[in-house]
Design a protein around this motif. Sequence first.
Motif, PDB file in Angstrom:
ATOM      1  N   GLU A  20       0.819  -1.204   0.000  1.00 33.28           N
ATOM      2  CA  GLU A  20       0.000   0.000   0.000  1.00 33.28           C
ATOM      3  C   GLU A  20       0.857   1.260   0.000  1.00 33.28           C
ATOM      4  N   VAL A  21       0.647   2.108  -0.983  1.00 32.55           N
ATOM      5  CA  VAL A  21       1.313   3.406  -1.088  1.00 32.55           C
ATOM      6  C   VAL A  21       0.221   4.446  -1.300  1.00 32.55           C
ATOM      7  N   THR A  22       0.132   5.425  -0.403  1.00 27.58           N
ATOM      8  CA  THR A  22      -0.957   6.397  -0.490  1.00 27.58           C
ATOM      9  C   THR A  22      -0.437   7.818  -0.339  1.00 27.58           C
ATOM     10  N   LEU A  23      -1.121   8.745  -1.015  1.00 29.92           N
ATOM     11  CA  LEU A  23      -0.886  10.170  -0.768  1.00 29.92           C
ATOM     12  C   LEU A  23      -1.552  10.493   0.558  1.00 29.92           C
ATOM     13  N   ASN A  24      -0.757  10.599   1.589  1.00 29.59           N
ATOM     14  CA  ASN A  24      -1.280  10.749   2.944  1.00 29.59           C
ATOM     15  C   ASN A  24      -1.730  12.174   3.239  1.00 29.59           C
ATOM     16  N   LYS A  25      -1.147  13.133   2.498  1.00 26.23           N
ATOM     17  CA  LYS A  25      -1.446  14.543   2.741  1.00 26.23           C
ATOM     18  C   LYS A  25      -1.130  15.339   1.485  1.00 26.23           C
ATOM     19  N   VAL A  26      -2.006  16.270   1.127  1.00 25.19           N
ATOM     20  CA  VAL A  26      -1.774  17.154  -0.015  1.00 25.19           C
ATOM     21  C   VAL A  26      -2.058  18.585   0.418  1.00 25.19           C
ATOM     22  N   ASP A  27      -1.033  19.430   0.398  1.00 27.36           N
ATOM     23  CA  ASP A  27      -1.193  20.848   0.723  1.00 27.36           C
ATOM     24  C   ASP A  27      -1.344  21.699  -0.529  1.00 27.36           C
ATOM     25  N   LYS A  28      -0.534  21.366  -1.548  1.00 23.52           N
ATOM     26  CA  LYS A  28      -0.533  22.141  -2.783  1.00 23.52           C
ATOM     27  C   LYS A  28      -0.291  21.202  -3.957  1.00 23.52           C
ATOM     28  N   VAL A  29      -0.583  21.707  -5.151  1.00 22.45           N
ATOM     29  CA  VAL A  29      -0.257  20.995  -6.386  1.00 22.45           C
ATOM     30  C   VAL A  29       0.551  21.943  -7.258  1.00 22.45           C
ATOM     31  N   ASN A  30       1.713  21.476  -7.710  1.00 21.68           N
ATOM     32  CA  ASN A  30       2.558  22.285  -8.585  1.00 21.68           C
ATOM     33  C   ASN A  30       2.432  21.759 -10.006  1.00 21.68           C
ATOM     34  N   ASP A  31       2.156  22.644 -10.937  1.00 24.60           N
ATOM     35  CA  ASP A  31       1.939  22.248 -12.330  1.00 24.60           C
ATOM     36  C   ASP A  31       3.262  22.269 -13.081  1.00 24.60           C
ATOM     37  N   ASN A  32       3.915  21.120 -13.160  1.00 25.66           N
ATOM     38  CA  ASN A  32       5.155  21.010 -13.928  1.00 25.66           C
ATOM     39  C   ASN A  32       5.247  19.613 -14.516  1.00 25.66           C
ATOM     40  N   LYS A  33       6.104  19.447 -15.517  1.00 25.30           N
ATOM     41  CA  LYS A  33       6.237  18.167 -16.214  1.00 25.30           C
ATOM     42  C   LYS A  33       7.610  17.535 -15.997  1.00 25.30           C
ATOM     43  N   GLU A  34       8.316  17.960 -14.974  1.00 26.96           N
ATOM     44  CA  GLU A  34       9.657  17.433 -14.734  1.00 26.96           C
ATOM     45  C   GLU A  34       9.596  15.950 -14.364  1.00 26.96           C
ATOM     46  N   LYS A  35      10.572  15.191 -14.858  1.00 28.34           N
ATOM     47  CA  LYS A  35      10.608  13.752 -14.591  1.00 28.34           C
ATOM     48  C   LYS A  35      11.490  13.391 -13.402  1.00 28.34           C
ATOM     49  N   ILE A  36      12.353  14.306 -12.981  1.00 29.27           N
ATOM     50  CA  ILE A  36      13.272  13.980 -11.894  1.00 29.27           C
ATOM     51  C   ILE A  36      12.518  13.848 -10.575  1.00 29.27           C
ATOM     52  N   PHE A  37      13.119  13.082  -9.661  1.00 27.70           N
ATOM     53  CA  PHE A  37      12.555  12.912  -8.321  1.00 27.70           C
ATOM     54  C   PHE A  37      13.726  12.635  -7.382  1.00 27.70           C
ATOM     55  N   TYR A  38      14.373  13.733  -6.931  1.00 24.56           N
ATOM     56  CA  TYR A  38      15.629  13.638  -6.207  1.00 24.56           C
ATOM     57  C   TYR A  38      15.430  13.784  -4.700  1.00 24.56           C
ATOM     58  N   SER A  39      16.318  13.158  -3.962  1.00 22.88           N
ATOM     59  CA  SER A  39      16.338  13.297  -2.510  1.00 22.88           C
ATOM     60  C   SER A  39      17.079  14.578  -2.126  1.00 22.88           C
ATOM     61  N   PHE A  57       5.888  -3.944   4.074  1.00 23.05           N
ATOM     62  CA  PHE A  57       7.205  -4.223   3.500  1.00 23.05           C
ATOM     63  C   PHE A  57       7.094  -4.947   2.162  1.00 23.05           C
ATOM     64  N   SER A  58       7.988  -4.595   1.242  1.00 25.88           N
ATOM     65  CA  SER A  58       8.080  -5.294  -0.034  1.00 25.88           C
ATOM     66  C   SER A  58       9.542  -5.376  -0.448  1.00 25.88           C
ATOM     67  N   LYS A  59       9.958  -6.540  -0.961  1.00 27.59           N
ATOM     68  CA  LYS A  59      11.306  -6.685  -1.497  1.00 27.59           C
ATOM     69  C   LYS A  59      11.422  -6.109  -2.903  1.00 27.59           C
ATOM     70  N   PRO A  97      11.478  -0.155   7.181  1.00 28.42           N
ATOM     71  CA  PRO A  97      11.130  -0.304   5.760  1.00 28.42           C
ATOM     72  C   PRO A  97       9.693  -0.755   5.527  1.00 28.42           C
ATOM     73  N   ALA A  98       9.001  -1.152   6.598  1.00 25.18           N
ATOM     74  CA  ALA A  98       7.603  -1.567   6.471  1.00 25.18           C
ATOM     75  C   ALA A  98       6.631  -0.420   6.740  1.00 25.18           C
ATOM     76  N   TYR A  99       7.165   0.724   7.202  1.00 23.50           N
ATOM     77  CA  TYR A  99       6.283   1.864   7.470  1.00 23.50           C
ATOM     78  C   TYR A  99       7.128   3.137   7.485  1.00 23.50           C
ATOM     79  N   TYR A 100       6.966   3.972   6.467  1.00 21.76           N
ATOM     80  CA  TYR A 100       7.701   5.234   6.437  1.00 21.76           C
ATOM     81  C   TYR A 100       6.942   6.261   5.607  1.00 21.76           C
ATOM     82  N   ILE A 101       7.326   7.517   5.790  1.00 17.72           N
ATOM     83  CA  ILE A 101       6.665   8.634   5.120  1.00 17.72           C
ATOM     84  C   ILE A 101       7.723   9.479   4.417  1.00 17.72           C
ATOM     85  N   LEU A 102       7.438   9.860   3.186  1.00 15.13           N
ATOM     86  CA  LEU A 102       8.305  10.768   2.440  1.00 15.13           C
ATOM     87  C   LEU A 102       7.600  12.111   2.275  1.00 15.13           C
TER      88      LEU A 102
END
Length: 226
Positions: A20-39, A57-59, A97-102
């Motif tokens: 299960e992966v869910t959007l737990n919270k949404v404050d804003k939406v940014n309109d862009n088409k960038e493909k990167i997703f960096y830490s 958890f998933s391997k 690894p079985a429960y975390y938030i980004l």
Amino acid sequence: MRKLFFIILLLCFQLFYLQEVTLNKVDKVNDNKEKIFYSISDVSKSEYLGEVLVNGFSKDDVKMFGEIYKKAKQIGANTFSLKPIEKIDGTFQQFDPAYYILNLYYTKSDDIPAEDNVAFLISSSDINQKISVNSKILEIHPRSFLRLQLRIDEVLTVSTRKLLGSSVKLSGKDGQPSLYFSLSNFKIRTNDSIYGGINLKSGDIIGLEKSFGMFLTTIYSEQKND
């Protein structure tokens, strides 16, 4: 018959729950088409958009990242950071690894910090792996990675030490971005990857796209190269 049907439903529910992966919270939406997703670690110049929750958890880290990536792009996130989870006593719990938030952000490209001349060697999710770095034998634990500093005047030879294995030579270069290598086959094909996939493949040492590499080094543990 009813009992069998109930067991099948229960197994299906557990399988869904484990991934299960869910959007737990949404404050804003940014309109862009960038493909990167960096830490990122410094979020002072970033716009907070929301957070994604991973529950179970998933391997299969490729599939997990793909699900997270899709959720992040729904609100226009191009960067992320691991959210510390506070315990009842006010301290923060160790990464699970079985429960975390980004936390999800939009960060202007000029404000995304660069880390040059660093190579990350990432192990598999379930087995120890032995490699050699300039003939020095190292064993990397499951869900771990090594961080190597690259220098312009030095060449590092990384080998899997197998009969039909492979090796890569690494050295520093002016302005060379960070490099990410998997020591096992994640089975990504470039033409069906939603986030870039594989840039380089050399037998069983695989160069990973930066976004995926950063995700793995976020949810894996750094192993010191002593």
